[in-house]
Design an enzyme around this catalytic site. Structure first.
Site, PDB file in Angstrom:
ATOM      1  N   ASP A 152      40.845  81.901  31.996  1.00 12.33           N
ATOM      2  CA  ASP A 152      39.985  81.038  32.803  1.00 12.33           C
ATOM      3  C   ASP A 152      40.653  79.682  33.026  1.00 12.33           C
ATOM      4  O   ASP A 152      41.874  79.564  32.894  1.00 12.33           O
ATOM      5  CB  ASP A 152      38.618  80.892  32.111  1.00 12.33           C
ATOM      6  CG  ASP A 152      37.479  80.786  33.111  1.00 12.33           C
ATOM      7  OD1 ASP A 152      37.370  79.728  33.757  1.00 12.33           O
ATOM      8  OD2 ASP A 152      36.718  81.766  33.261  1.00 12.33           O
ATOM      9  N   HIS A 189      33.981  75.747  33.410  1.00 11.68           N
ATOM     10  CA  HIS A 189      33.792  77.190  33.574  1.00 11.68           C
ATOM     11  C   HIS A 189      34.250  78.007  32.364  1.00 11.68           C
ATOM     12  O   HIS A 189      33.499  78.833  31.829  1.00 11.68           O
ATOM     13  CB  HIS A 189      34.522  77.638  34.852  1.00 11.68           C
ATOM     14  CG  HIS A 189      34.185  79.023  35.293  1.00 11.68           C
ATOM     15  ND1 HIS A 189      34.874  80.127  34.835  1.00 11.68           N
ATOM     16  CD2 HIS A 189      33.254  79.492  36.149  1.00 11.68           C
ATOM     17  CE1 HIS A 189      34.373  81.213  35.407  1.00 11.68           C
ATOM     18  NE2 HIS A 189      33.384  80.854  36.212  1.00 11.68           N
ATOM     19  N   SER A 360      30.064  85.422  36.558  1.00  9.23           N
ATOM     20  CA  SER A 360      30.864  84.751  35.528  1.00  9.23           C
ATOM     21  C   SER A 360      30.195  84.827  34.171  1.00  9.23           C
ATOM     22  O   SER A 360      30.853  84.716  33.145  1.00  9.23           O
ATOM     23  CB  SER A 360      31.063  83.272  35.880  1.00  9.23           C
ATOM     24  OG  SER A 360      32.026  83.146  36.881  1.00  9.23           O
TER      25      SER A 360
END
Ligand SMILES: *[C@@H]1O[C@H](CO)[C@@H](O)[C@H](O)[C@H]1NC(C)=O
Ligand SMILES: *[C@@H]1O[C@H](CO)[C@@H](O)[C@H](O)[C@H]1NC(C)=O
Ligand SMILES: *[C@@H]1O[C@H](CO)[C@@H](O)[C@H](O)[C@H]1NC(C)=O
Ligand SMILES: *[C@@H]1O[C@H](CO)[C@@H](O)[C@H](O)[C@H]1NC(C)=O
Ligand SMILES: *[C@@H]1O[C@H](CO)[C@@H](O)[C@H](O)[C@H]1NC(C)=O
Length: 456
Positions: A152, A189, A360
């Site tokens: 990520d 994220h 996600s």
């Protein structure tokens, strides 16, 4: 005066001792009667008992009918001495309550967001189907021994919910070539994905990860500008004998046509399934995409690879989450935020708790479930894992669209794949799994057709 105070003190401490250790007398008696059931019945009636049952020959259970029985010690009563003199009564014993705990082991945690984690905190009696977490965890399947790479944009490695569940020696930053996987400014994220998969449980802080005793490895393959094909391939083939699962919540821009990963990335995936985990194959979990019903994840070359496990999302209302895309390569779904009321809780930057949405969230949740599965059986190959997902995911009553039956007789849905993942079924089946026959590859002669393709 002094004497009476000492006496009082003794009395109090004796009382405390008694109240902590006292076992409540029961109204049941074990009575050893040298005779038949009829003898036992006669004796029971004579002394104010009811014959309850016979444990085995001559050992009878009597129940005292007299009221307030538990206020008195029967052994010291006149009836007791008469009973003891009965020639057929060889022995009797008033029962006391034993302190026993039920081993139903309902799992509960003191993490601050635990009560909001509806997607974990479900059981078979709830109105919406559960994902089997409580049952799998209570059997000890928590991800222990399994390593999940968070591929990520970096992870806040000193987050209190993440600091002890990571392997810092394996972390890598493919954007700058250092071992520091910290995210760029404001990039939360990866930190959010890491929490969903492996956040520490029972530390009083934020959340519980799906595999809360697995370890994660932060692999930063993206910064605030983007990734490169080398950073993608580098991360996906990093330490393939140490890392078991690579969870990926990224991909090409949604609703933007077809995308084929660069050949170096495709080679990384193929190398992973052939060489990873000492030949058993790396597990690549992939978020199916957030383009919603107008998009189609078949167009995403990462998601449609047979080497990846594509995961979509279903909301609390059992309809496809509004961001989730349909396509034929989706393997299964997990619960995701519906963005109105039922969110997915996770870890956020600056040690905070946060909320998260999109596929996600559903991919790292699936990665966590697969960590529990590998813990149950470390010998599973990448193909075994895919077959187990197919066989154990459940259509339940997931709504919208149509459930079709494929040629193998298994129900399939273009939004949910084979259905909602079930951590309990996966771990149970994993233990019994015998392995698959050898991989066979079939091909046909290539035919060229001159037709236009309607891209979404
Ligand atoms: C009753 O008293 C006897 C003799 O003091 C003792 O052995 C027994 O444990 C007592 N039973 C109960 C149920 O309290
Ligand atoms: C299951 O859910 C019901 C209703 O929410 C609850 O009463 C019960 O205690 C739960 N059981 C377990 C084992 O968690
Ligand atoms: C077992 O279940 C009961 C009721 O369903 C509950 O009160 C008790 O706390 C549970 N036991 C454990 C160890 O969680
Ligand atoms: C949470 O529970 C764990 C395990 O029972 C315990 O060690 C810890 O001190 C608790 N933390 C808080 C903040 O309550
Ligand atoms: C494909 O079809 C178009 C129009 O139908 C034609 O112009 C083109 O030459 C064809 N291409 C090939 C390779 O046959």
């Amino acid at each position: 005066m002094r004497i009476s105070m000492i006496f009082l003190y003794c009395l109090i401490s004796l009382n405390q001792y008694v109240s902590l250790n006292q076992r409540k007398p029961s109204d049941q008696f074990l009575v050893f009667v040298n005779g038949e059931r009829t003898d036992a019945l006669r004796i029971a009636n004579k002394y104010g008992f009811r014959l309850m049952y016979e444990i085995f020959p001559k050992r009878f259970v009597f129940q005292r009918i007299e009221k307030n029985h538990d206020r008195r010690n029967f052994t010291r009563t006149r009836t007791a001495s008469l009973l003891a003199r009965e020639s057929r009564v060889l022995y009797f014993q008033q029962q006391q309550y034993n302190i026993r705990v039920l081993r139903n082991s309902t799992v509960t945690f003191n993490d601050s967001k635990w009560k909001d984690m509806w997607y974990f905190n479900l059981n078979t009696t709830d109105v919406i189907p559960d994902q089997g977490f409580l049952r799998a965890w209570s059997k000890g399947y928590t991800g222990r021994g399994i390593k999940i790479a968070i591929v990520d944009n970096g992870v806040e490695i000193n987050h209190p919910d993440l600091i002890t569940n990571q392997i810092t020696e394996l972390a890598f930053n493919f954007m700058d070539g250092t071992t520091n996987p910290s995210p760029d400014s404001g990039a939360s994220h990866g930190t959010k994905c890491a929490g969903i998969a492996t956040a520490v449980a029972n530390n009083g802080h934020c959340i519980v990860g799906a595999a809360y005793e697995a370890k994660f490895v932060a692999l930063k393959m993206m910064d605030n500008i983007g990734s490169t094909s080398t950073s993608e391939a580098g991360a996906l083939s990093y330490r393939i004998n140490d890392i078991d699962i690579y969870t990926n919540s990224w991909g090409p821009v949604d609703r933007n046509g077809f995308h084929r990963p660069d050949s170096i990335v495709l080679q990384a995936l193929e190398n992973g399934i052939n060489q990873g985990r000492n030949g058993k194959g790396s597990i690549f979990v992939w978020a199916a995409g957030n383009g919603g019903p107008d998009d189609n994840c078949n167009c995403d070359g990462y998601v449609n690879s047979i080497y990846t496990i594509a995961i979509s999302g279903v909301g609390y209302d059992l309809y496809s989450a509004h961001y989730s895309e349909p396509c034929s390569v989706i393997m299964a779904c997990t619960y995701g935020s519906d963005d109105l009321e039922y969110f997915v809780e996770t870890t956020d930057l600056n040690g905070q708790c946060g909320r998260f949405t999109g596929t996600s969230t559903t991919a790292p949740m699936a990665a966590g479930i697969l960590a529990l599965t590998l813990q149950a059986n470390m010998d599973l190959t990448w193909r075994d894992i895919q077959h187990l997902v197919v066989q154990t995911s459940k259509p339940h009553n997931l709504k919208g669209g149509i459930w079709k039956t494929n040629a193998a007789g298994i129900r399939y849905h273009e939004y949910y794949g084979f259905g909602l993942m079930d951590a309990n079924a996966l771990t149970e089946e994993a233990r019994k799994w015998k392995g698959l026959p050898k991989f066979r590859k079939c091909s046909s002669i290539l035919q060229t057709v001159n037709l236009s393709l309607n891209t979404p």
